[in-house]
Scaffold this motif. Structure first.
Motif, PDB file in Angstrom:
ATOM      1  N   ALA A   1     -66.611 -35.708  35.373  1.00  0.00           N
ATOM      2  CA  ALA A   1     -66.123 -35.133  34.111  1.00  0.00           C
ATOM      3  C   ALA A   1     -66.217 -36.149  32.972  1.00  0.00           C
ATOM      4  O   ALA A   1     -66.608 -35.797  31.853  1.00  0.00           O
ATOM      5  N   MET A   2     -65.875 -37.415  33.245  1.00  0.00           N
ATOM      6  CA  MET A   2     -65.978 -38.463  32.225  1.00  0.00           C
ATOM      7  C   MET A   2     -67.442 -38.710  31.843  1.00  0.00           C
ATOM      8  O   MET A   2     -67.748 -38.910  30.674  1.00  0.00           O
ATOM      9  N   ARG A   3     -68.327 -38.686  32.848  1.00  0.00           N
ATOM     10  CA  ARG A   3     -69.754 -38.875  32.564  1.00  0.00           C
ATOM     11  C   ARG A   3     -70.281 -37.720  31.708  1.00  0.00           C
ATOM     12  O   ARG A   3     -71.047 -37.937  30.769  1.00  0.00           O
ATOM     13  N   GLN A   4     -69.849 -36.505  32.035  1.00  0.00           N
ATOM     14  CA  GLN A   4     -70.284 -35.332  31.276  1.00  0.00           C
ATOM     15  C   GLN A   4     -69.842 -35.442  29.819  1.00  0.00           C
ATOM     16  O   GLN A   4     -70.590 -35.090  28.911  1.00  0.00           O
ATOM     17  N   LYS A   5     -68.637 -35.942  29.617  1.00  0.00           N
ATOM     18  CA  LYS A   5     -68.088 -36.079  28.261  1.00  0.00           C
ATOM     19  C   LYS A   5     -68.762 -37.226  27.500  1.00  0.00           C
ATOM     20  O   LYS A   5     -69.031 -37.115  26.307  1.00  0.00           O
TER      21      LYS A   5
END
Length: 157
Positions: free
Chosen positions: A8-12
């Motif tokens: 999720a952090m990578r996607q953001k």
């Protein structure tokens, strides 16, 4: 959660727009580009350029997800003797590539790893010029004289 262990952090973090911003700043070093100027330029990209930004963002996500193997490869190739900047550049794929991870972020992540040990190395100057060779010879001669005199004085006491 970090970009290394959270999808999720990578996607953001790794979006085509963020990749575009990094690319523009990489290609224009020393030039201050405001975010609103970058947003306007990003909105004007054609489909081919936008696709390149998407591919770049996906590559950054992949690198961040597999950062441990990338770090291990870099450390093995350099026998662990590498600066944080060079390590970040190596992970990016070269000096001219956009770095998915800054050297500071990389240093924080690696030093927080369990069992991590860090030794600072220093590059020593070499005797490459005639001036340096003469200076070193003079210094070593003077030190030898000093050392011999201190030994002689010690014998007098």
């Amino acid at each position: 959660k970090t970009i290394f262990n959270s999808p999720a952090m990578r996607q953001k973090m790794y979006t085509p727009y963020n990749y575009f911003k990094k690319l523009q700043r990489k290609n224009n070093p020393g030039v201050r580009i405001r975010d609103n100027e970058l947003k306007e330029a990003y909105d004007k990209l054609d489909e081919v350029q936008l696709h390149e930004m998407k591919l770049g963002a996906e590559a950054e996500k992949s690198i961040a997800a597999n950062i441990v193997s990338e770090i291990k490869t870099a450390l093995q190739k350099t026998n662990g003797c590498i600066s944080w900047e060079r390590l970040a550049s190596f992970i990016a794929g070269g000096e001219n590539k956009v770095q998915p991870v800054s050297s500071k972020t990389l240093a924080k992540y690696v030093t927080a790893t369990e069992g991590f040990r860090y030794f600072v190395t220093q590059t020593l100057p070499q005797c490459t010029t005639e001036h340096t060779k003469k200076w070193r010879k003079r210094w070593s001669t003077n030190f030898h004289i000093f050392w011999e005199m201190s030994l002689c004085r010690r014998g007098m006491d």
